[in-house]
Design an enzyme around this catalytic site. Structure first.
Site, PDB file in Angstrom:
ATOM      1  N   THR A 110       0.679  -1.313   0.006  1.00  0.00           N
ATOM      2  CA  THR A 110      -0.059  -0.086   0.133  1.00  0.00           C
ATOM      3  C   THR A 110       0.659   1.169  -0.120  1.00  0.00           C
ATOM      4  O   THR A 110       2.165   1.197   0.390  1.00  0.00           O
ATOM      5  CB  THR A 110      -1.020   0.091   1.181  1.00  0.00           C
ATOM      6  OG1 THR A 110      -1.409   1.345   1.524  1.00  0.00           O
ATOM      7  CG2 THR A 110       0.046  -0.502   2.471  1.00  0.00           C
ATOM      8  N   ASP A 111       0.160   2.382  -0.172  1.00  0.00           N
ATOM      9  CA  ASP A 111       0.957   3.795  -0.344  1.00  0.00           C
ATOM     10  C   ASP A 111       1.025   4.351   0.938  1.00  0.00           C
ATOM     11  O   ASP A 111       1.912   5.173   1.366  1.00  0.00           O
ATOM     12  CB  ASP A 111       0.106   4.759  -1.281  1.00  0.00           C
ATOM     13  CG  ASP A 111      -1.267   4.910  -0.830  1.00  0.00           C
ATOM     14  OD1 ASP A 111      -1.514   4.356   0.014  1.00  0.00           O
ATOM     15  OD2 ASP A 111      -1.873   6.053  -1.587  1.00  0.00           O
ATOM     16  N   GLU A 112       0.086   3.525   1.980  1.00  0.00           N
ATOM     17  CA  GLU A 112       0.237   4.115   3.230  1.00  0.00           C
ATOM     18  C   GLU A 112       1.565   3.855   4.134  1.00  0.00           C
ATOM     19  O   GLU A 112       1.787   4.585   4.916  1.00  0.00           O
ATOM     20  CB  GLU A 112      -0.677   3.522   4.121  1.00  0.00           C
ATOM     21  CG  GLU A 112      -2.293   3.555   3.407  1.00  0.00           C
ATOM     22  CD  GLU A 112      -3.517   3.399   4.399  1.00  0.00           C
ATOM     23  OE1 GLU A 112      -3.601   3.349   5.431  1.00  0.00           O
ATOM     24  OE2 GLU A 112      -4.712   3.366   3.674  1.00  0.00           O
ATOM     25  N   TYR A 142      -1.747  -0.414  11.192  1.00  0.00           N
ATOM     26  CA  TYR A 142      -1.839  -1.127   9.961  1.00  0.00           C
ATOM     27  C   TYR A 142      -0.683  -0.942   8.880  1.00  0.00           C
ATOM     28  O   TYR A 142      -0.042  -1.803   8.224  1.00  0.00           O
ATOM     29  CB  TYR A 142      -3.000  -0.646   9.222  1.00  0.00           C
ATOM     30  CG  TYR A 142      -3.270  -0.925   7.438  1.00  0.00           C
ATOM     31  CD1 TYR A 142      -3.159  -2.322   7.166  1.00  0.00           C
ATOM     32  CD2 TYR A 142      -3.213   0.107   6.584  1.00  0.00           C
ATOM     33  CE1 TYR A 142      -3.305  -2.551   5.784  1.00  0.00           C
ATOM     34  CE2 TYR A 142      -3.105  -0.172   5.507  1.00  0.00           C
ATOM     35  CZ  TYR A 142      -3.215  -1.521   4.911  1.00  0.00           C
ATOM     36  OH  TYR A 142      -3.284  -2.013   3.557  1.00  0.00           O
ATOM     37  N   LYS A 194       2.362  -3.111   7.354  1.00  0.00           N
ATOM     38  CA  LYS A 194       2.499  -3.494   6.050  1.00  0.00           C
ATOM     39  C   LYS A 194       4.099  -3.092   5.560  1.00  0.00           C
ATOM     40  O   LYS A 194       4.704  -3.856   4.673  1.00  0.00           O
ATOM     41  CB  LYS A 194       1.717  -2.869   5.116  1.00  0.00           C
ATOM     42  CG  LYS A 194       0.243  -3.186   5.205  1.00  0.00           C
ATOM     43  CD  LYS A 194       0.039  -4.594   4.586  1.00  0.00           C
ATOM     44  CE  LYS A 194       0.322  -4.560   3.202  1.00  0.00           C
ATOM     45  NZ  LYS A 194      -0.101  -5.920   2.449  1.00  0.00           N
TER      46      LYS A 194
END
Ligand code: NAD
Ligand code: TYD
Length: 355
Positions: free
Chosen positions: A133-135, A159, A163
């Site tokens: 993810t970009d997060e 989260y 990741k």
């Protein structure tokens, strides 16, 4: 030929499996734990398709993965499995650490052993693709450039931290053991089969149920939205032609504040399924307490995958969001089963003890 997909009963994974089998006859072995987010009804159209082999299992179960890899000899493993909802990671981070970090580690170990034992040709052709993810990149200020692949990792939620840790493990397995890995870091997805705990499906479902449409804080947080099938096409592209050990950011150049998203969905519903009282759905918007540590802005610079791999999204936000709203309107039974929890009985009803 065969590929092994993890998390293929979730939102993105099920879209990926459906698209894959619509485009090819290459068998997919689909390993999913069927947490609350896993829904085999997403894959109901594959019932009886011999090219879809579903196995209920945990990515951290090394013995299971070793058996499946030996039995099916996949040319690639694609890891979609994860705990994925930021709010749940705030109220209970344990499962995120367990699946996203420890689980990915278990999967990598099983894949490393399998890959190490392959003959020269399949060994050279093998790929491990990690869906991220970009997060992991953290939060941008208004004037900051969009995330490129060289942006420092600055995860802010349990989260995104979990990741980020999994991305690092994948990277390390390439660097240390030579495992042929590829990583994708995608922006927020939307589309069919999206669990209605996430913003867009929640708004569609709550609007029709006459419930409040919860907007966190001032609603001016920005996300970069991509139609899920475009994410799936990017993953296929990276799998086939991505350079080993590389990461690719995936996005559709679609930055939007949350409030704009909610207004767009409300306007589409006003057009497609107007409220009985003739009032606009946006009247249901309710501002609620902000998420702790809420990232202000995400934006993806997708130039690398566009230039190096020739990938482009097929949908604009306007076409994708209309398709999405129409899909939810056309599939009230899917929504009802998710809301009642009935989807969880689907496994025993449809598959007996075969899954
Ligand atoms: P999801 O929560 O809808 O689905 C996750 C799936 O993984 C579920 O089917 C669940 O049962 C399964 N799963 C969970 N723990 C497991 C375990 N230990 N072993 C096996 N299966 C397990 O998530 P999603 O939105 O489809 O996301 C898929 C992947 O894409 C995730 O890795 C996520 O981080 C990443 N991603 C998501 C988005 C997004 O906007 N949704 C954007 C970029 C990247
Ligand atoms: P979400 O769909 O949970 O994805 P993520 O947190 O991974 O970006 O949320 C998207 C944005 O919408 C995020 O800024 C939080 C916000 N949001 C709301 O304002 N209200 C809601 O009820 C939800 C679920 C999210």
């Amino acid at each position: 030929m065969t590929i092994l997909v993890t998390g293929g009963a979730g939102f993105i994974g099920s879209n990926f499996v459906l698209d894959w089998l619509a485009l090819s006859n290459e068998t997919v072995v689909n390993v999913d734990k069927l947490t609350y987010a896993g829904n085999l009804q997403n894959l109901a159209s594959l019932q009886g398709n011999a090219h879809h082999v579903f196995v209920q299992g945990d990515i951290g179960d090394g013995a299971l993965l070793a058996r499946l890899l030996a039995q099916h000899q996949p040319r690639a493993v694609l890891n979609f499995a994860a705990e994925s909802h930021v709010d749940r990671s705030i109220s209970g981070p344990g499962e995120f650490i367990q699946t996203n970090i420890v689980g990915t580690f278990g999967l990598l170990e099983a894949v490393r052993a399998y890959w190490g034992g392959l003959d020269a040709e399949p060994k050279k052709a093998f790929r491990f693709l990690h869906v991220s993810t970009d997060e992991v990149y953290g939060s941008l200020g208004q004037a900051d450039p969009a995330f490129s692949e060289t942006k420092r990792y600055e995860p802010n939620s349990p989260y995104s931290a979990s990741k980020a840790a999994s991305d690092h493990l994948v990277r390390a397995y390439h660097h240390t053991y030579g495992l042929p890995v590829l990583t994708t870091n995608c922006s927020n997805n939307y589309g069919p089969f999206h669990f209605p705990e996430k913003l867009i499906p929640l708004i569609i479902v709550n609007a029709q149920a006459g419930k409040p449409l919860p907007v966190y804080g001032d609603g001016q947080q920005i996300r970069d939205w991509l139609y899920v099938k475009d994410h799936c096409s990017a993953i296929r592209r990276v799998l086939e032609v991505g350079a080993l050990g590389e990461t690719y950011n995936v996005g559709g150049w679609n930055e939007k504040p949350n409030l704009d998203i909610v207004h767009t969905v409300c306007a589409l519903l006003d057009e497609l399924k107007p409220r009985a009282d003739g009032k606009p759905y946006k009247a249901q918007i309710t501002y609620v307490t902000d998420r702790p540590g809420h990232d202000r802005r995400y934006a993806i610079d997708a130039s690398k995958i566009e230039k190096e791999l020739g990938w482009k999204p097929a949908e604009t936000f306007e076409t994708g969001i209309r398709k999405t709203v129409l899909w939810y309107l056309d599939n009230p039974q899917w929504v009802a089963n998710v809301q009642s929890g009935g989807y969880r009985d689907w496994v025993s009803q449809q598959y007996g003890d075969q899954a």
